[in-house]
Structure formats: C-alpha cells, structure tokens
Design an enzyme around this catalytic site. Structure first.
Site, PDB file in Angstrom:
ATOM      1  N   HIS A  25       0.817  -1.215   0.000  1.00  0.00           N
ATOM      2  CA  HIS A  25       0.000   0.000   0.000  1.00  0.00           C
ATOM      3  C   HIS A  25       0.848   1.261   0.000  1.00  0.00           C
ATOM      4  O   HIS A  25       0.574   2.209  -0.740  1.00  0.00           O
ATOM      5  CB  HIS A  25      -0.929   0.002   1.219  1.00  0.00           C
ATOM      6  CG  HIS A  25      -2.164  -0.808   1.042  1.00  0.00           C
ATOM      7  ND1 HIS A  25      -3.430  -0.268   1.053  1.00  0.00           N
ATOM      8  CD2 HIS A  25      -2.335  -2.138   0.842  1.00  0.00           C
ATOM      9  CE1 HIS A  25      -4.326  -1.217   0.872  1.00  0.00           C
ATOM     10  NE2 HIS A  25      -3.682  -2.368   0.749  1.00  0.00           N
TER      11      HIS A  25
ATOM     12  N   ASP B 272      -4.406   6.723   2.562  1.00  0.00           N
ATOM     13  CA  ASP B 272      -4.877   5.459   2.033  1.00  0.00           C
ATOM     14  C   ASP B 272      -6.392   5.408   2.233  1.00  0.00           C
ATOM     15  O   ASP B 272      -6.924   5.899   3.223  1.00  0.00           O
ATOM     16  CB  ASP B 272      -4.210   4.296   2.791  1.00  0.00           C
ATOM     17  CG  ASP B 272      -4.453   2.952   2.141  1.00  0.00           C
ATOM     18  OD1 ASP B 272      -5.599   2.451   2.236  1.00  0.00           O
ATOM     19  OD2 ASP B 272      -3.514   2.384   1.543  1.00  0.00           O
TER      20      ASP B 272
END
Length: 447
Positions: free
Chosen positions: A17, A112
């Site tokens: 990520h 995120d």
C-alpha cells in the site's frame, strides 16, 4: 504573503500500500516544489520505501500499535488490527507535530482509502480529504456497494447462489458472488478488517476526491458509475508508465539469466509478499514445471523453499530466488507468462510488460481481479478450482503458451497497453486527472 501548502499523507503500512502512494506523492511533489509533504507510516514501512524521494517530502514514523512485550496470538490480520486501533490517535499526534515543526498549517489530507477516520480529521482541520485506493476499481465498487449487496443477498445467505452474477452493479456483470472480497456477504463480517472496509465504502463518497492507480478506459462502465457516486473520481495511472522506476539491485542475477533465454519462453512465478500457498500446492507447481520443462524464474521466500522436492531443486530448469526485480522481469522479452496471486500492482505491472497471467487467488481483491482478467479483459486465466494442482497448472500453461486463446490474450494485452500509454500521454485521461489531482492537493484551499 500567503502561506505555502502543507500536505499530510497517511500511509497504510502493510502489503504494497505505502509504496504506490509514495510514488504518486513523489510525482506531485516534483510538480509542486514549494509544497511541503509530511508522509506518515511506521518505521519499518518507511525504511523499506524511502530510498529516493523529493526534497520537499519529510518522512515521519508512527507507532505500529504493538504493545511492548506483546505475544502474537496468530489471529488473521492481527498486526493490522493492532495498528488500526491506535492509528487515529497516532496520526493526530503526528499531524500536530508536523504542523508545529514546519510552521505551516495543514492544507490538505491525502490518505490510504482504508482510513475511514480521515474524513473526521479533514473536517476538524477544515481541509480537503483525498483518499488513494491502491486496488482496482472492481473491488472498490464492491466495497462501495456493500450495503446494497447485503440487502440483495442477505448476510451469509449465499449458499447455492455463489455463481450468480452482479448484473445490477455497473461494470460487474461478469463478477460472481463467490468472487467478492471476504467480509461483504460472506466470511467474518464482524471482524475488525471487514468492519474497516465496510466503513471505508460508506465514507468514500464524502471525500473531496478519490484517486486510483488505473486508467478510465480499462473499465469505462465502472468509471462512469463511480464518477456519479464520488464527488470526483480520478484515474491517474498506470503509475508504472508515468513515474521513472528507481533502479533496484538484481542481486540474484535474474535479468542476466533471462538474457540467455529464448524470446517468449520463460514462466515467471511470484505469489506475492503476503499470500502463502500450502505445501501441497507448492509441490504441485514444482511437478508441473518439471513435467513441462519450461524455463522459469520462481520468486519464493526461503522458508517456503523447504517444501519443494529436493530432486526438483537439483534439476530445476530455472531460477528459484527469494526476491526478483518484478517490474524488470515482466518487461523482459524472454518472459511469456506470469503465475500470480492477482494483487492489483502485479496486474498493472503485467499489463505494462504485455505478459498474460495465470491466477491463483487467495483473499481480498484477488478473486474479483481474476474474474476481470479472465472474463472481461481476457488477458489471463484463473487456475481450475482456484488452487494449484499439477494437472491444472499444466492445462493453464498449455492454454497460455500453446493454444489460440493464449495468442488472443497477448493481442488483447498489446491493445490494452496501447490504450494505457495514450491515457498517460499529453492529452490523455490519466494526465488530465493527474493535473486535477495536483490542483486539489497543492492549492491553498481550506474547505
């Protein structure tokens, strides 16, 4: 004199990520050198991704959430749960510190997409919230439509209906119920991770904009639908085609070995950094490789190598390495097929390399990605029954390497790659979306 912008970036420090988020932040920082970017992740994550960055990006470490002396219980996603329980407070403290150190007020929050609580942080500071979704838009759509899917199928009531397709969700008419990520209509819906993703799907439509590492033309129906769902939906990828790749050491000689192979003959195998095939599947894959005699590079962690038959290792028609420079391997002309778990980054890298895929999905977005690859874009196949067997792997290799369908996959890949390259060109959709993102991130624009 107006204050220069100060953008805080909150990364999810697990799997792959943080790296793509840093990639696009580097690109934005390069285009806006007077903007300060404070990038937050755990120390372990930051150490693994911060090899090269723009001078106006400063890395900050936040706690990993693991109490001192804690003994792990072996629960699924235990590290993630420990981190996420403390993340809202850790990030708030970090933002206060970055503001005080820099003397610049917060002007924008980029995070995120998993961080549903960032919506409240942005509201508290009166700034835009721009979440980045690191997976593909098919999985993103499934999370946004979680409540509708639960209303339609009930909770856990899908027995006998697993192969029904999601015809009522734009762009997902080929996706089956069984392809959905766990925690939507099956699996442990009350687990911390499932609740986290459910909250994400509920709050993303309230974000200033959602951006993603893909291009509009890959999934036009999903893109159109999500544009109507979100305030702004910005496909800004594929990042691999827009951002110069930092050189990585080929410490195991993969590229030199590939240089000695015939064009389009090598099978590349990498099942990801998190997924772990059971020993019987590793043996089955080894047997299929041995029988087929195709040359291969297998990126396999050392602790898993012990499960392979010793005679296979001794006579291997290829390389077994603990790590491979995947982007460079997939771009090499000797590579013909990619055996993968089906994570989004791997798919994008395979498209950029023009390499068909054989999927062994495990969890999360892997199955829905596989369905899009096999039935929508037609650039790969899912292994029979979703598990690795010798016969199944042999048939998959034969299909991709020798049959007409494999030839068609390579043609489709060439077409998709050309469209992707146009999207990141001077007048492409991804370039236009990136410019819009740049304006949102770097303009001194309090909500």
């Amino acid at each position: 004199m107006a204050q220069q912008p100060h953008v805080v970036v909150l990364a999810f420090p697990f799997s792959t990520h943080a790296a793509p988020l840093l990639t696009i932040i580097n690109r934005i920082a390069s285009a806006s050198p007077t903007t300060l970017f404070s990038f937050f992740s755990t120390q372990q994550s930051n150490n693994s991704i911060f090899s090269i960055s723009q001078p106006n990006i400063k890395a900050y470490n936040v706690p990993d959430g693991v109490p001192e002396g804690y003994v792990f219980l072996g629960k699924p996603q235990e590290e993630i749960e420990l981190f996420m329980r403390g993340a809202p407070q850790s990030f708030r403290k970090g933002v206060e510190m970055a503001v005080e150190e820099s003397g610049r007020k917060l002007s924008c929050l980029v995070t995120d997409s998993f961080f549903w609580f960032a919506k409240e942080m942005a509201l508290e500071n009166g700034v835009p919230w721009l979440p980045f979704h690191t997976a593909g838009d098919a999985s993103l759509s499934s999370h946004v439509y979680t409540d509708l899917l639960r209303e339609t199928y009930g909770v856990g009531g899908i027995v006998g209906r697993e192969d029904e397709t999601l015809n009522f969700i734009p762009g997902l008419s080929n996706v089956r119920i069984r392809d959905l990520p766990e925690g939507i209509v099956f699996g442990k819906l009350e687990s911390f991770f499932s609740v986290m993703l459910h909250k994400m799907g509920q709050v993303l439509p309230q974000a200033t904009a959602v951006f993603i590492n893909s291009f509009e033309e890959l999934d036009p129906d999903i893109t159109t639908d999500l544009k109507s769902t979100f305030k702004q939906y910005l496909n800004v990828g594929p990042l691999i085609l827009t951002t110069p790749r930092p050189s990585v050491p080929d410490s195991h000689g993969c590229l030199a070995w590939l240089d000695k192979q015939k064009p389009a003959t090598v099978t590349y195998i990498s099942i990801g950094s998190v997924a772990t095939p059971p020993p019987n599947e590793l043996v089955a894959l080894a047997e299929a490789l041995e029988t087929s005699q195709v040359p291969f590079i297998w990126s396999l962690r050392d602790e898993l190598k012990v499960h392979l038959p010793s005679e296979f290792i001794d006579k291997a028609n290829g390389l077994i390495v603990p790590w491979a420079p995947q982007i460079d391997v997939l771009a090499h002309g000797a590579v013909e097929v990619f055996i993968t778990h089906g994570g989004w980054n791997s798919i994008v890298e395979s498209i950029a390399g023009g390499v068909p895929m054989i999927f062994r999905p495990f969890f999360g977005d892997h199955r829905v990605n596989g369905r899009m690859v096999e039935d929508v874009w037609e650039i790969g196949v899912i292994v029979e029954s979703g598990v690795l067997t010798k016969d199944g792997k042999m048939s998959g290799l034969d299909l991709v390497l020798a049959q007409e369908k494999g030839k068609k996959m390579r043609e489709n890949l060439r077409d998709i790659k050309q469209v992707a390259q146009r999207s990141v060109g001077a007048k492409g959709t991804s370039t236009e979306n990136f410019n819009n993102l740049l304006d949102l991130v770097c303009t001194q624009n309090y909500a």
